[in-house]
Design a protein around this motif. Structure first.
Motif, PDB file in Angstrom:
ATOM      1  N   ILE A 147       3.463   0.246  -4.532  1.00  0.00           N
ATOM      2  CA  ILE A 147       3.656   0.880  -6.372  1.00  0.00           C
ATOM      3  C   ILE A 147       5.436   1.857  -5.961  1.00  0.00           C
ATOM      4  CG2 ILE A 147       2.672   2.309  -7.605  1.00  0.00           C
ATOM      5  CD1 ILE A 147      -0.153   2.192  -7.427  1.00  0.00           C
ATOM      6  N   ILE A 148       6.001   1.575  -7.152  1.00  0.00           N
ATOM      7  CA  ILE A 148       6.951   2.113  -7.929  1.00  0.00           C
ATOM      8  C   ILE A 148       6.358   3.212  -8.849  1.00  0.00           C
ATOM      9  CG2 ILE A 148       9.276   2.290  -8.227  1.00  0.00           C
ATOM     10  CD1 ILE A 148       9.689  -0.532  -7.088  1.00  0.00           C
ATOM     11  N   ALA A 149       7.025   4.126  -8.727  1.00  0.00           N
ATOM     12  CA  ALA A 149       6.388   5.398 -10.165  1.00  0.00           C
ATOM     13  C   ALA A 149       7.343   5.969  -9.969  1.00  0.00           C
ATOM     14  CB  ALA A 149       4.835   6.674  -9.649  1.00  0.00           C
ATOM     15  N   LEU A 150       8.015   5.951 -11.900  1.00  0.00           N
ATOM     16  CA  LEU A 150       8.873   7.108 -11.681  1.00  0.00           C
ATOM     17  C   LEU A 150       8.916   8.601 -12.261  1.00  0.00           C
ATOM     18  CD1 LEU A 150      10.000   3.833 -11.616  1.00  0.00           C
ATOM     19  CD2 LEU A 150      11.229   4.768 -13.951  1.00  0.00           C
ATOM     20  N   SER A 151       9.639   9.935 -11.936  1.00  0.00           N
ATOM     21  CA  SER A 151       9.248  10.967 -11.910  1.00  0.00           C
ATOM     22  C   SER A 151      10.496  11.258 -12.571  1.00  0.00           C
ATOM     23  CB  SER A 151       9.110  11.111 -11.039  1.00  0.00           C
ATOM     24  OG  SER A 151       8.319  13.010 -10.729  1.00  0.00           O
ATOM     25  N   GLN A 152      10.290  12.842 -13.046  1.00  0.00           N
ATOM     26  CA  GLN A 152      11.574  13.164 -13.669  1.00  0.00           C
ATOM     27  C   GLN A 152      11.691  14.169 -12.607  1.00  0.00           C
ATOM     28  OE1 GLN A 152       9.993  15.585 -17.601  1.00  0.00           O
ATOM     29  NE2 GLN A 152      10.949  13.237 -18.926  1.00  0.00           N
ATOM     30  N   LEU A 153      13.069  15.179 -12.482  1.00  0.00           N
ATOM     31  CA  LEU A 153      12.848  16.218 -12.041  1.00  0.00           C
ATOM     32  C   LEU A 153      13.410  17.347 -13.373  1.00  0.00           C
ATOM     33  CD1 LEU A 153      16.261  15.050  -9.439  1.00  0.00           C
ATOM     34  CD2 LEU A 153      13.426  15.417  -9.364  1.00  0.00           C
ATOM     35  N   GLN A 191       3.686  15.246  -1.617  1.00  0.00           N
ATOM     36  CA  GLN A 191       2.182  15.498  -0.145  1.00  0.00           C
ATOM     37  C   GLN A 191       1.517  13.409   0.036  1.00  0.00           C
ATOM     38  OE1 GLN A 191      -0.312  18.228  -1.002  1.00  0.00           O
ATOM     39  NE2 GLN A 191      -1.448  17.354  -0.019  1.00  0.00           N
ATOM     40  N   ASP A 192       1.078  13.063  -1.491  1.00  0.00           N
ATOM     41  CA  ASP A 192       1.435  12.450  -1.509  1.00  0.00           C
ATOM     42  C   ASP A 192       2.080  10.391  -2.008  1.00  0.00           C
ATOM     43  OD1 ASP A 192      -1.506  12.478  -1.923  1.00  0.00           O
ATOM     44  OD2 ASP A 192      -1.553  13.119  -4.537  1.00  0.00           O
ATOM     45  N   ALA A 193       3.188  10.588  -1.922  1.00  0.00           N
ATOM     46  CA  ALA A 193       4.307   9.891  -1.521  1.00  0.00           C
ATOM     47  C   ALA A 193       4.850   9.074  -0.170  1.00  0.00           C
ATOM     48  CB  ALA A 193       5.961   9.387  -2.238  1.00  0.00           C
ATOM     49  N   ASP A 194       4.531   8.003  -0.321  1.00  0.00           N
ATOM     50  CA  ASP A 194       5.333   6.697   1.543  1.00  0.00           C
ATOM     51  C   ASP A 194       6.812   7.252   1.189  1.00  0.00           C
ATOM     52  OD1 ASP A 194       2.569   6.489   2.407  1.00  0.00           O
ATOM     53  OD2 ASP A 194       2.134   5.897   0.755  1.00  0.00           O
ATOM     54  N   VAL A 195       7.251   7.305   0.227  1.00  0.00           N
ATOM     55  CA  VAL A 195       8.965   7.095  -0.040  1.00  0.00           C
ATOM     56  C   VAL A 195       9.208   8.177  -0.876  1.00  0.00           C
ATOM     57  CG1 VAL A 195      10.924   5.537  -0.343  1.00  0.00           C
ATOM     58  CG2 VAL A 195       9.074   5.011   0.655  1.00  0.00           C
ATOM     59  N   VAL A 196      10.366   8.584  -0.898  1.00  0.00           N
ATOM     60  CA  VAL A 196      10.821   9.424  -2.492  1.00  0.00           C
ATOM     61  C   VAL A 196      12.229   8.893  -2.011  1.00  0.00           C
ATOM     62  CG1 VAL A 196      11.220  11.154  -3.414  1.00  0.00           C
ATOM     63  CG2 VAL A 196       9.324  11.458  -2.009  1.00  0.00           C
ATOM     64  N   LEU A 197      12.710   8.635  -3.995  1.00  0.00           N
ATOM     65  CA  LEU A 197      13.561   8.192  -3.521  1.00  0.00           C
ATOM     66  C   LEU A 197      14.300   9.259  -4.811  1.00  0.00           C
ATOM     67  CD1 LEU A 197      13.660   4.313  -3.858  1.00  0.00           C
ATOM     68  CD2 LEU A 197      14.382   5.501  -1.752  1.00  0.00           C
ATOM     69  N   LYS A 253      12.597  11.149   1.973  1.00  0.00           N
ATOM     70  CA  LYS A 253      11.730  10.978   2.581  1.00  0.00           C
ATOM     71  C   LYS A 253      10.598   9.426   2.736  1.00  0.00           C
ATOM     72  CE  LYS A 253       6.553  11.763   2.752  1.00  0.00           C
ATOM     73  NZ  LYS A 253       5.510  12.602   1.328  1.00  0.00           N
ATOM     74  N   GLN A 254      10.332   9.157   4.142  1.00  0.00           N
ATOM     75  CA  GLN A 254       9.995   7.749   4.292  1.00  0.00           C
ATOM     76  C   GLN A 254       9.220   8.553   5.475  1.00  0.00           C
ATOM     77  OE1 GLN A 254      11.849   3.144   4.249  1.00  0.00           O
ATOM     78  NE2 GLN A 254      13.130   4.571   5.107  1.00  0.00           N
ATOM     79  N   ARG A 255       8.023   7.435   5.253  1.00  0.00           N
ATOM     80  CA  ARG A 255       6.743   7.694   6.306  1.00  0.00           C
ATOM     81  C   ARG A 255       7.146   6.627   7.844  1.00  0.00           C
ATOM     82  NH1 ARG A 255       2.140   8.972   2.574  1.00  0.00           N
ATOM     83  NH2 ARG A 255       2.266  11.316   2.771  1.00  0.00           N
ATOM     84  N   HIS A 256       7.805   5.419   7.365  1.00  0.00           N
ATOM     85  CA  HIS A 256       7.641   4.374   8.913  1.00  0.00           C
ATOM     86  C   HIS A 256       9.397   4.202   8.454  1.00  0.00           C
ATOM     87  CE1 HIS A 256       5.376   2.670   5.195  1.00  0.00           C
ATOM     88  NE2 HIS A 256       6.137   2.753   4.495  1.00  0.00           N
ATOM     89  N   SER A 314       1.265  -1.233   0.127  1.00  0.00           N
ATOM     90  CA  SER A 314       0.368   0.300   0.261  1.00  0.00           C
ATOM     91  C   SER A 314       1.416   1.323   0.238  1.00  0.00           C
ATOM     92  CB  SER A 314      -0.978  -0.051   1.307  1.00  0.00           C
ATOM     93  OG  SER A 314      -0.153   0.453   1.932  1.00  0.00           O
ATOM     94  N   ASP A 315       2.093   1.078  -0.718  1.00  0.00           N
ATOM     95  CA  ASP A 315       2.857   2.490  -1.160  1.00  0.00           C
ATOM     96  C   ASP A 315       3.069   3.594  -1.898  1.00  0.00           C
ATOM     97  OD1 ASP A 315       3.292   2.630   2.282  1.00  0.00           O
ATOM     98  OD2 ASP A 315       6.361   2.713   2.311  1.00  0.00           O
ATOM     99  N   LEU A 316       3.454   4.121  -2.126  1.00  0.00           N
ATOM    100  CA  LEU A 316       3.730   4.784  -3.226  1.00  0.00           C
ATOM    101  C   LEU A 316       4.518   4.958  -2.863  1.00  0.00           C
ATOM    102  CD1 LEU A 316       2.572   6.039  -5.815  1.00  0.00           C
ATOM    103  CD2 LEU A 316       2.383   7.762  -4.888  1.00  0.00           C
ATOM    104  N   ILE A 317       5.952   4.487  -3.802  1.00  0.00           N
ATOM    105  CA  ILE A 317       7.469   4.917  -4.174  1.00  0.00           C
ATOM    106  C   ILE A 317       7.495   5.509  -4.958  1.00  0.00           C
ATOM    107  CG2 ILE A 317       9.481   3.663  -3.472  1.00  0.00           C
ATOM    108  CD1 ILE A 317       7.601   1.344  -2.344  1.00  0.00           C
ATOM    109  N   ILE A 318       7.542   7.338  -5.101  1.00  0.00           N
ATOM    110  CA  ILE A 318       8.355   7.435  -6.296  1.00  0.00           C
ATOM    111  C   ILE A 318      10.337   7.522  -6.037  1.00  0.00           C
ATOM    112  CG2 ILE A 318       8.559  10.313  -7.452  1.00  0.00           C
ATOM    113  CD1 ILE A 318       5.730   9.148  -6.729  1.00  0.00           C
ATOM    114  N   LEU A 319      10.467   6.693  -7.339  1.00  0.00           N
ATOM    115  CA  LEU A 319      11.295   6.810  -7.835  1.00  0.00           C
ATOM    116  C   LEU A 319      11.967   8.135  -9.150  1.00  0.00           C
ATOM    117  CD1 LEU A 319      14.342   5.685  -7.768  1.00  0.00           C
ATOM    118  CD2 LEU A 319      13.457   4.211  -9.327  1.00  0.00           C
ATOM    119  N   ALA A 320      12.810   8.792  -7.943  1.00  0.00           N
ATOM    120  CA  ALA A 320      12.859  10.214  -9.429  1.00  0.00           C
ATOM    121  C   ALA A 320      14.449  10.561  -9.758  1.00  0.00           C
ATOM    122  CB  ALA A 320      12.274  11.034  -9.228  1.00  0.00           C
ATOM    123  N   GLY A 321      14.625  11.247 -10.544  1.00  0.00           N
ATOM    124  CA  GLY A 321      15.958  11.630 -11.109  1.00  0.00           C
ATOM    125  C   GLY A 321      16.089  12.495 -12.491  1.00  0.00           C
ATOM    126  N   ARG A 322      16.936  12.896 -12.802  1.00  0.00           N
ATOM    127  CA  ARG A 322      17.338  13.007 -14.470  1.00  0.00           C
ATOM    128  C   ARG A 322      17.852  12.673 -15.130  1.00  0.00           C
ATOM    129  NH1 ARG A 322      15.548  17.318 -15.933  1.00  0.00           N
ATOM    130  NH2 ARG A 322      17.502  18.604 -17.481  1.00  0.00           N
TER     131      ARG A 322
END
Length: 496
Positions: free
Chosen positions: A384-390, A415-421, A462-465, A215-223
């Motif tokens: 859910i691992i969702a990739l994102s641009q910076l 705000q919605d992410a539980d973890v941001v990598l 960011k990591q909620r737990h 049930s975690d939304l994990i955002i994986l971001a990078g250039r």
């Protein structure tokens, strides 16, 4: 009577139809429970008070269950004080009714059969409610609800009903929540590596995060060029390769280790993604695979690797510009048909919102997408691992390590992410600054470059737990592969 039936309907199909129920089965099960409390444990894992049709039976089951869980005796004498004394059942008092239930009890052997019959009828009643709502909404559709939204809503409710036996959501007692938390801790204790979530296959990252949590939304971001897609495919492959199914009591399968992966690749085609994974695992550069520039040894590696890859539960959907509603529907379908333990999305900015209002404003659209992804993670109970641009502002700083404020359309993602990598490779920036050979600057640059070569950082911003911080990984550029970094102190002694 037949005349009246013909007037309003037909003799075969009367106008009023009672919801499916079986009062006798409910009485038989409650009687068995009151005579022998062990009968409760035969049905407690799937039957809830809300599954009973008769309100008094719900109350009797609820009170009995509470007493039995507390280790007390539940019989007609002990439970009558918790039930309304002045209520009548026909011409009987509640106390008299309880005594009759116990007197006419069935044997404990039949308890599970009666419990299953009650559960099935409750599911049918819930199905009727969903069906009635679908018909009524379709007849009197609100202005702001399109047919596709109604389909999405009906699909969600049917999925919840199929998964949990109820579709209403509603409140859960704290006792149930505590039991779930203890079960999770116990499963983590029994599992390899003592992780409460699904292992990524990268030891240091797993230690920091406890694996990928349901049930975690994990955002994986990078250039661009940092390797975020490579890290996502590495994790997806590691999870799918480690998959070990475990058959449950109801015949379904659950992942004991690893898991089934649903990979939504909006950027690359399924073939390109497969080429990448083959390159990582067979250790043959993907540029060579594409050009067909292969030796016999390379080709043998590819063939043996392909045979192994065909067995792993990794499902790819490469629809470009998929909307959050379509993605949710396909993920639900995959979970029902094949199982689903982790979803990977490459990447958020290529997705579309569903509502017309949101598509006029990009920030609103991204908000709808991230909120939808978080809701889907909770609904399916998978990470859910969702990739994102910076954003480009990273490039204007001397220290190019990303920060939370660098996330594109950042507010809602953060705000919605539980973890941001964040994935960061100093090597990428250093190799573009190579000075002229033979100069003092070149020597200084060479020493620095040697230190960062083949290394990558995953910054947990960011990591909620759990704790934030940086995890160092090894990165092999030619195979676009991340792996655990061997510390200098752990390497065998070298002789020059």
């Amino acid at each position: 009577m037949a005349e009246a039936a013909r007037k309003f309907g037909t003799a075969e199909t009367p106008l009023y139809r009672e919801a499916p129920n079986n009062i006798e089965a409910e009485q038989a099960l409650l009687g068995a429970m009151l005579v022998n409390n062990d009968a409760f444990y035969r049905v407690s894992d799937f039957l809830k008070a809300s599954h009973f049709y008769e309100p008094l039976h719900r109350k009797i089951f609820e009170v009995s269950a509470e007493l039995i869980r507390m280790g007390k005796m539940a019989n007609p004498v002990t439970i009558k004080t918790f039930l309304p004394a002045d209520e009548k059942v026909g011409d009987m008092t509640v106390a008299h009714y309880l005594a009759r239930l116990a007197a006419e009890a069935v044997t404990v052997i039949n308890a599970a059969d009666y419990g299953r019959a009650i559960y099935d009828l409750a599911t049918r009643r819930a199905l009727i409610t969903v069906g009635e709502d679908m018909v009524n909404i379709a007849y009197d559709a609100p202005v702001d609800m399109s047919p596709s939204e109604q389909i999405e809503d009906a699909e969600r409710r049917l999925f919840e009903l199929a998964e949990t036996g109820r579709y209403d959501g509603g409140f859960e007692s704290f006792t149930d929540a505590v039991k779930t938390a203890i079960d999770m801790a116990s499963a983590a204790y029994m599992r390899e590596g003592h992780l409460s979530g699904t292992a990524t296959g990268l030891t240091d990252l797993d230690k920091r995060m406890g694996g990928l949590q349901p049930s975690d939304l994990i955002i994986l971001a990078g250039r661009p060029g940092m390797g975020k897609t490579s890290l996502a495919t590495n994790i997806a492959f590691n999870v799918a390769e480690a998959y070990e199914p475990d058959q449950q009591a109801d015949g379904s399968f659950k992942a004991k280790n690893g898991g089934v992966i649903g990979f939504f690749s909006l950027e690359m085609s399924a073939e390109q993604l497969a080429t990448r994974i083959i390159s990582e695992q067979a250790e043959v550069p993907s540029s060579k695979i594409r050009r067909g520039d292969l030796t016999e040894a390379d080709f043998e590696k590819l063939v043996s690797c392909t045979q192994m890859l065909q067995k792993i539960p990794l499902f790819i959907d490469s629809t470009g510009g998929i909307s959050i509603a379509q993605l949710s529907a396909r993920a639900r379908r995959l979970k029902r048909q094949r199982g689903l333990d982790v979803i990977v999305i490459d990447y958020i900015q290529l997705m579309q919102g569903s509502s017309a209002k949101a598509s006029q404003n990009r920030v609103q659209e991204i908000t709808e997408i991230t909120t939808g992804l978080k809701a889907l993670a909770k609904e399916l109970n998978v990470p859910i691992i969702a990739l994102s641009q910076l954003s480009r502002q990273v490039e204007n700083r001397d220290d190019k390590r990303p920060q939370l404020s660098d996330l594109r359309e950042s507010g809602s993602i953060e705000q919605d992410a539980d973890v941001v990598l964040f994935v960061y490779r100093d090597e990428y920036y250093m190799q573009n600054k190579e000075p002229e050979q033979g100069t003092a600057e070149y020597e200084e640059w060479r020493l620095k470059f040697e230190r960062v070569r083949g290394k990558a950082e995953v910054i947990i911003a960011k990591q909620r737990h759990g704790p934030t911080g940086t995890v160092d990984l090894a990165f092999e550029g030619q195979y676009t592969r991340f792996s655990d970094l061997a510390e200098e102190s752990h390497l065998p002694e070298r002789f020059e």
